[in-house]
Design an enzyme around this catalytic site. Structure first.
Site, PDB file in Angstrom:
ATOM      1  N   THR B 146       1.076  -1.223   0.050  1.00 14.25           N
ATOM      2  CA  THR B 146      -0.064  -0.083   0.152  1.00 14.25           C
ATOM      3  C   THR B 146       0.948   1.251  -0.022  1.00 14.25           C
ATOM      4  O   THR B 146       1.161   1.534  -0.979  1.00 14.25           O
ATOM      5  CB  THR B 146      -1.009   0.156   1.322  1.00 14.25           C
ATOM      6  OG1 THR B 146      -0.333  -0.359   2.451  1.00 14.25           O
ATOM      7  CG2 THR B 146      -2.121  -0.797   1.257  1.00 14.25           C
ATOM      8  N   LYS B 168       3.232  -6.899   3.777  1.00 16.24           N
ATOM      9  CA  LYS B 168       3.188  -5.749   3.648  1.00 16.24           C
ATOM     10  C   LYS B 168       2.965  -4.628   4.897  1.00 16.24           C
ATOM     11  O   LYS B 168       2.355  -5.608   5.614  1.00 16.24           O
ATOM     12  CB  LYS B 168       2.278  -5.472   2.333  1.00 16.24           C
ATOM     13  CG  LYS B 168       0.728  -5.229   3.018  1.00 16.24           C
ATOM     14  CD  LYS B 168       0.394  -3.793   3.390  1.00 16.24           C
ATOM     15  CE  LYS B 168      -0.599  -3.594   4.165  1.00 16.24           C
ATOM     16  NZ  LYS B 168      -0.849  -2.058   4.507  1.00 16.24           N
ATOM     17  N   THR B 179       0.427  -3.706  11.418  1.00 17.96           N
ATOM     18  CA  THR B 179      -0.695  -3.883  10.578  1.00 17.96           C
ATOM     19  C   THR B 179      -0.193  -4.194   9.216  1.00 17.96           C
ATOM     20  O   THR B 179       0.570  -3.696   8.468  1.00 17.96           O
ATOM     21  CB  THR B 179      -1.156  -2.334  10.127  1.00 17.96           C
ATOM     22  OG1 THR B 179      -1.710  -1.836  11.319  1.00 17.96           O
ATOM     23  CG2 THR B 179      -2.212  -2.269   9.079  1.00 17.96           C
ATOM     24  N   GLU B 263       6.212   4.273   7.279  1.00 17.58           N
ATOM     25  CA  GLU B 263       5.778   5.549   6.860  1.00 17.58           C
ATOM     26  C   GLU B 263       6.728   6.655   7.547  1.00 17.58           C
ATOM     27  O   GLU B 263       6.807   6.973   8.525  1.00 17.58           O
ATOM     28  CB  GLU B 263       4.500   5.959   7.142  1.00 17.58           C
ATOM     29  CG  GLU B 263       3.440   5.033   6.254  1.00 17.58           C
ATOM     30  CD  GLU B 263       1.853   5.171   6.634  1.00 17.58           C
ATOM     31  OE1 GLU B 263       1.253   4.566   5.930  1.00 17.58           O
ATOM     32  OE2 GLU B 263       1.833   5.689   7.673  1.00 17.58           O
TER      33      GLU B 263
END
Lengths: 390, 390
Positions: B146, B168, B179, B263
């Protein structure tokens, strides 16, 4: 107007040189005998001034507070205890009080010894300049600021008496308690430490213990209430109720100011959880939502990415597991717009363009409810906290 | 090389159009009868595919996995369940399997219905293109990404057998579980679902359940292990031990890749807690440090603001209170440099200029220990998550 609004309180703030330019040392004192109480961080790591406050309150009623910004005197070992006691003793000498009647509060960088060579000499001009009136209260309010952009002051008037307060806090804002210092004064007559504490607890529960900026509980959180009875009010059940309401009002107002001035804050959100199994579970869920970095970055982006609210709500730590939540019963509203109806998305996009936002989550399980205030995570939050010491 | 490294596994990844350009639909299947297990998020809000996986595993051993990125099919109500079952049934038809032998995994935005008009037609080309070899495994690894910047693949070789995996995960990375989606395959012969699960649990405990990017536990976390015995290895206690080590190695490697690709990540920190009252308390403290926004922004700023580590450690939720910590016994090291010695600052400034950092906290209370991996909070983290849907 703040701590000097009630009768019989004087205050001052000076530049001792702990910080580069701004005011960094404050004294607030009652000119009459006072009683009072404190509420403190429950972090296992407690700063030296927090330990000293607790020890002092066990021996004497508090008449005065001396507070510094720029240095938290936390994680400073035995030297930290000695330094805090030296500040207390010197302030007491200058004020003509017993040491234990003076509470010491510190906020700022953790892990560096207090610059005693600057603080001790500055106590005399600070004490000499103690005065009544709003300007004096304002100086004290400014002297406890760290990364705060605005000083925080609040006042509430009851029938014949006044409650005033100031707070500082901008980062490390989280129960228990929002990282901060707060000093609340009143000329309402309270009987004792025990009574002051009993009245303070519920007011703090729904104010300073219901806000979060970054989820970090500090080593120094301290709220002090001083009551000197200078109003001369005769207590009745009606005036007692009015005092409780004034105390609550000042605490709610100050805590809301703390969130709005949260580090890098551009959006303030009210997170209301209703229909939880009980109030404690509602609180756990509201806190989890209000603390989630994904929720907080979405607030900053003005993006009603409400799946993140659900995801956070579903993983709220409670009692060794997660708080109860049935995904098929949940309703969620953003600013009153229903986005999730009993577990199914409505497809309606809410307006989240403003700087205030209300997120209402109804679990439809029981009667538990709690409301939390939170701020967003912005670039500015990262900048402030990446550069804090430099 | 990843899921296709073990014998008897084929894979593919195609562009179904759920996302704008990239691959977004993957299939991994065993060409022989397989057994397997899954581990899932413990969030109270569980996505439809998570519920379907659990129900399917209760009925049949898994032979294949179909996974999509771009849409999590979470918080989608009854329609979400129907859509997940439709994907499962269509994939099973194309693969010649029973529905329950196909596990469905989804990741992406929460709260929007799956675009079935794009996914269902894309299943046939995806199934038709199933192939052996590293290119096929790579396509599957890319199709589950993602906000990941890099695909994550890992392989470990034992005596005569192989374990391969892909994962992922980039945001909402937190136990339980980080997650993410992960698919691990092996040609080692396992007896049953029960055995696969028993072996998977400890490997996940110290890998995917010991990493955090943002402290958010997602609605979709799923790790699937498929074992088909195609290696033909005869099991002995020695090969069993080797398999456990290979499984652990692949899980540790993939989870470390997830943090490094977190991120906006610019710094990866290992948080090692030793000397805690027990392993669970060590874990609670390590997690609290690894999750603290103040610690994580300081990592980004390359600022050894270690007071924040102490403050976080002192407020680690455990058993309804905080984990045990005696501030006067604590030693803290940054990259091996002692900064706090039994509660007293050493005054030494550690070098934290690199992109890797080790934070070691010794509580000197007991024998409990745990190690956590975390990333920093950067401007980029805020940008990615403020703009996620736009």
């Amino acid at each position: 107007v703040s701590v000097t609004a009630p009768k019989g309180f004087i205050a001052n703030g000076v530049h001792a040189g702990i910080r580069r330019q701004k005011l960094d040392l404050a004294i607030v004192r009652s000119t009459l005998p006072a009683v009072g109480a404190g509420m403190f961080t429950i972090n296992r790591v407690q700063a030296a001034p927090v330990r000293l406050c607790k020890a002092s309150l066990a021996l004497e009623e508090p008449w005065a507070v001396v507070a510094n910004s720029g240095n938290a005197n936390a994680c400073t070992g035995l030297r930290g205890d000695i330094d805090a006691r030296a500040v207390q003793a010197e302030a007491a000498r200058l004020l003509g009080l017993k040491s234990e009647q003076v509470l010491v509060l510190s906020t700022g960088v953790i892990g560096q010894p207090l610059p005693m060579g600057r603080i001790l000499p500055a106590l005399r001009p600070c004490a000499d300049g103690l005065a009544e009136g709003p300007d004096a209260g304002k100086r004290a309010a400014e002297a406890i600021m760290t990364t705060d952009l605005r000083s925080k002051e609040s006042v509430a008037h009851g029938p014949g008496f006044t409650v005033g307060g100031t707070a500082k806090g901008s980062g490390m804002i989280h129960p228990n308690m929002a990282t901060m210092l707060a000093i609340v004064t009143t000329d309402y007559p309270l009987a004792s430490h025990a009574e002051a504490l009993a009245l303070l607890r519920p007011a703090v529960h729904e104010s300073f213990n219901a806000i979060t900026v970054d989820g970090d509980c500090s080593t120094n959180d301290t709220l002090v209430l001083l009551a000197n009875g200078a109003s001369g009010v005769t207590r009745t059940p009606a005036t007692d109720a009015a005092f409780v309401e004034c105390l609550r009002s000042v605490c709610m107002d100050l805590s809301a100011q703390v969130v709005a001035d949260g580090e890098g804050c551009t959006v303030v959100a009210e997170v209301k959880v209703t229909g939880a199994a009980n109030d404690d579970e509602a609180r756990a869920i509201a806190q989890r939502i209000a603390t989630s970095p994904l929720v907080k970055t979405a607030l900053f982006g003005h993006d009603a990415n409400w799946g993140r609210v659900l995801s956070a709500a579903g993983s709220a730590p409670y009692n060794g597991g997660y708080a109860h939540l049935d995904p098929d019963r949940v309703c969620l509203r953003y600013n009153g717009t229903l986005v999730l109806d009993r577990g199914a998305p409505t497809g309606v996009e809410p307006d989240v363009s403003g700087s205030d936002l209300t997120i209402e989550l109804d679990l439809d399980i029981g009667d538990g409810r709690f409301m939390y205030l939170t701020s967003d995570f912005s670039y500015e939050y990262v900048r402030i906290n990446a550069d804090y010491r430099t």
